[in-house]
Design a protein around this motif. Sequence first.
Motif, PDB file in Angstrom:
ATOM      1  N   LEU A  24       6.379   0.245   3.009  1.00 37.78           N
ATOM      2  CA  LEU A  24       5.580   1.030   2.064  1.00 37.78           C
ATOM      3  C   LEU A  24       4.774   0.110   1.147  1.00 37.78           C
ATOM      4  CD1 LEU A  24       7.814   3.968   0.776  1.00 37.78           C
ATOM      5  CD2 LEU A  24       5.930   4.051   2.419  1.00 37.78           C
ATOM      6  N   ALA A  25       5.452  -0.902   0.600  1.00 34.09           N
ATOM      7  CA  ALA A  25       4.767  -1.828  -0.309  1.00 34.09           C
ATOM      8  C   ALA A  25       3.605  -2.521   0.395  1.00 34.09           C
ATOM      9  CB  ALA A  25       5.752  -2.858  -0.851  1.00 34.09           C
ATOM     10  N   ASP A  26       3.836  -2.972   1.621  1.00 37.26           N
ATOM     11  CA  ASP A  26       2.780  -3.675   2.354  1.00 37.26           C
ATOM     12  C   ASP A  26       1.588  -2.756   2.605  1.00 37.26           C
ATOM     13  OD1 ASP A  26       4.297  -5.954   2.372  1.00 37.26           O
ATOM     14  OD2 ASP A  26       4.954  -5.753   4.456  1.00 37.26           O
ATOM     15  N   TYR A  27       1.856  -1.502   2.976  1.00 38.06           N
ATOM     16  CA  TYR A  27       0.766  -0.557   3.226  1.00 38.06           C
ATOM     17  C   TYR A  27      -0.020  -0.295   1.946  1.00 38.06           C
ATOM     18  CZ  TYR A  27      -1.782   3.502   4.924  1.00 38.06           C
ATOM     19  OH  TYR A  27      -2.784   4.370   5.284  1.00 38.06           O
ATOM     20  N   ILE A  28       0.694  -0.044   0.858  1.00 35.56           N
ATOM     21  CA  ILE A  28       0.036   0.225  -0.426  1.00 35.56           C
ATOM     22  C   ILE A  28      -0.774  -0.983  -0.875  1.00 35.56           C
ATOM     23  CG2 ILE A  28       0.553   0.581  -2.885  1.00 35.56           C
ATOM     24  CD1 ILE A  28       2.838   2.474  -1.885  1.00 35.56           C
ATOM     25  N   HIS A  29      -0.212  -2.167  -0.715  1.00 38.39           N
ATOM     26  CA  HIS A  29      -0.942  -3.385  -1.093  1.00 38.39           C
ATOM     27  C   HIS A  29      -2.184  -3.578  -0.223  1.00 38.39           C
ATOM     28  CE1 HIS A  29       3.043  -5.145  -2.823  1.00 38.39           C
ATOM     29  NE2 HIS A  29       2.423  -4.373  -3.695  1.00 38.39           N
ATOM     30  N   SER A  30      -2.119  -3.159   1.028  1.00 34.01           N
ATOM     31  CA  SER A  30      -3.286  -3.306   1.906  1.00 34.01           C
ATOM     32  C   SER A  30      -4.461  -2.474   1.428  1.00 34.01           C
ATOM     33  CB  SER A  30      -2.920  -2.916   3.346  1.00 34.01           C
ATOM     34  OG  SER A  30      -2.829  -1.506   3.504  1.00 34.01           O
ATOM     35  N   LYS A  31      -4.182  -1.456   0.623  1.00 33.79           N
ATOM     36  CA  LYS A  31      -5.231  -0.621   0.039  1.00 33.79           C
ATOM     37  C   LYS A  31      -5.694  -1.144  -1.323  1.00 33.79           C
ATOM     38  CE  LYS A  31      -5.031   2.765   3.162  1.00 33.79           C
ATOM     39  NZ  LYS A  31      -6.177   3.207   3.974  1.00 33.79           N
ATOM     40  N   GLY A  32      -5.127  -2.267  -1.758  1.00 29.66           N
ATOM     41  CA  GLY A  32      -5.458  -2.783  -3.081  1.00 29.66           C
ATOM     42  C   GLY A  32      -4.750  -2.065  -4.203  1.00 29.66           C
ATOM     43  N   LEU A  33      -3.698  -1.303  -3.871  1.00 32.13           N
ATOM     44  CA  LEU A  33      -2.912  -0.547  -4.846  1.00 32.13           C
ATOM     45  C   LEU A  33      -1.574  -1.244  -5.093  1.00 32.13           C
ATOM     46  CD1 LEU A  33      -3.725   2.905  -3.236  1.00 32.13           C
ATOM     47  CD2 LEU A  33      -4.535   2.140  -5.480  1.00 32.13           C
ATOM     48  N   LYS A  34      -0.756  -0.665  -5.985  1.00 26.67           N
ATOM     49  CA  LYS A  34       0.512  -1.274  -6.359  1.00 26.67           C
ATOM     50  C   LYS A  34       1.653  -0.285  -6.169  1.00 26.67           C
ATOM     51  CE  LYS A  34      -1.704  -4.481  -9.550  1.00 26.67           C
ATOM     52  NZ  LYS A  34      -1.893  -4.907 -10.966  1.00 26.67           N
ATOM     53  N   PHE A  35       2.841  -0.838  -5.902  1.00 24.59           N
ATOM     54  CA  PHE A  35       3.994  -0.033  -5.499  1.00 24.59           C
ATOM     55  C   PHE A  35       5.073  -0.071  -6.569  1.00 24.59           C
ATOM     56  CE2 PHE A  35       8.000   0.053  -2.766  1.00 24.59           C
ATOM     57  CZ  PHE A  35       8.003   1.431  -2.638  1.00 24.59           C
ATOM     58  N   GLY A  36       5.616   1.113  -6.882  1.00 24.14           N
ATOM     59  CA  GLY A  36       6.674   1.199  -7.877  1.00 24.14           C
ATOM     60  C   GLY A  36       7.913   1.878  -7.336  1.00 24.14           C
TER      61      GLY A  36
END
Length: 412
Positions: A111-123
């Motif tokens: 999940l974190a990797d996918y979110i980061h690939s969009k330039g977003l951040k994971f909590g």
Amino acid sequence: MFCFRRAILTLFFMFLLYEVDLLENGLARTPPMGWMSWGYYMCGIKCEGNESKCLNEDLVLSVADTFYDEGYQEAGYEYIIVDDCWSEKARDRNGKLVADRKRFPRGMKFLADYIHSKGLKFGMYTNIAEVTCMRYPGSKNYLSLDAQTFAEWGVDYLKVDGCYVTEEFLNVGYIRLGKYLNETKRPMVYSCSWPYYIEFIHRKKPDYALIAKYCNMWRNYHDVQTSWEAMIGIVEHYRSSYGEMAPYHHPGQWNDPDMLIFGTGVLTRSQSRIQLAVYVMLSAPILISCDMNKITAYEKQLLLNLDLIAVGQDPLGIMAKPYKFHGLVLWVKPHLPKKGDSYPTFSFALVNLDIEDVRLDLKPGLYGLNSTDGYSMMDVFSGHHIKNITLHDTISLIVPGHDVLMYTMYPL
């Protein structure tokens, strides 16, 4: 002389060690913005036949896609946060937390990797006790291990609840976990529920000076419910508690009034304006909690109103001061841009929580404005500049029931 010098060195290193324990992550210089699962999905583990309220991998990925595709990311919404009920009920044989294998089959690192690939951040979420508020594994006896696990997964934001522990442990557990988060070297916004449990469970006064040393943001009132009445309670709490909260509210340390209840169908247009206007005036985190497909066109327009967001994301991070009069509350907030070094811009939000309209004459010059050249007055919701005013002008207004008028005054 030797003993004196040794004593000074001892004190110096003690002070240095103490400083290392403080929160020094340089994060949340403006209030975090994003989406959090709890308010709408809560402990959404019963997915068969109830897919619309299921907390799972597909949901989180869909929020990331919506932020990326529909303009939320460009407007500043960047954190996607999974709240309670995400894990298996037991740790693995090494003591590590494990994502629910059915609902999150590829795990939290995916999940974190996918979110980061969009330039977003994971909590993510944990609790300072042995179990979370919904009885999933908590972090009490695993503070260091869990901090390292969250870092390995690529977590950018950690919400830490405070159910089921004593007052004494609240006052040490949050500090210890913050220390372990710092030691991972992974930048993680540290969101605490510390003052809420001190005040409303243990019936003591929160030590905001202490809390602000260790947390980036903190919850200090009840969870928001999907109702207009719950929102009124939050607004009134922040009005009445302004004096004790405001001194410790600034870049990197924020009071958190909990999530927006947009996209849930319980607020009228004007009530939606009130919640978002108060939150940006407070310089509060803006965290949506809903099915992103259920946000109305008008709610989306509000959420992407860059004039509103600019007030909330102002780098000065000043919490608006409330003035109660004429049956409503006036919130006043100085912010950037400044004219020179001495003349800030001011925003005014006139909030009417009652059903009846309120007529009043407002003299903005009484509330801190100081530019003798006057101000240009803009309606924040429409983006239209209305007129120029002087420090001595009086403005006649009607604030409709359950509504807010919001103006920004730019120094000329």
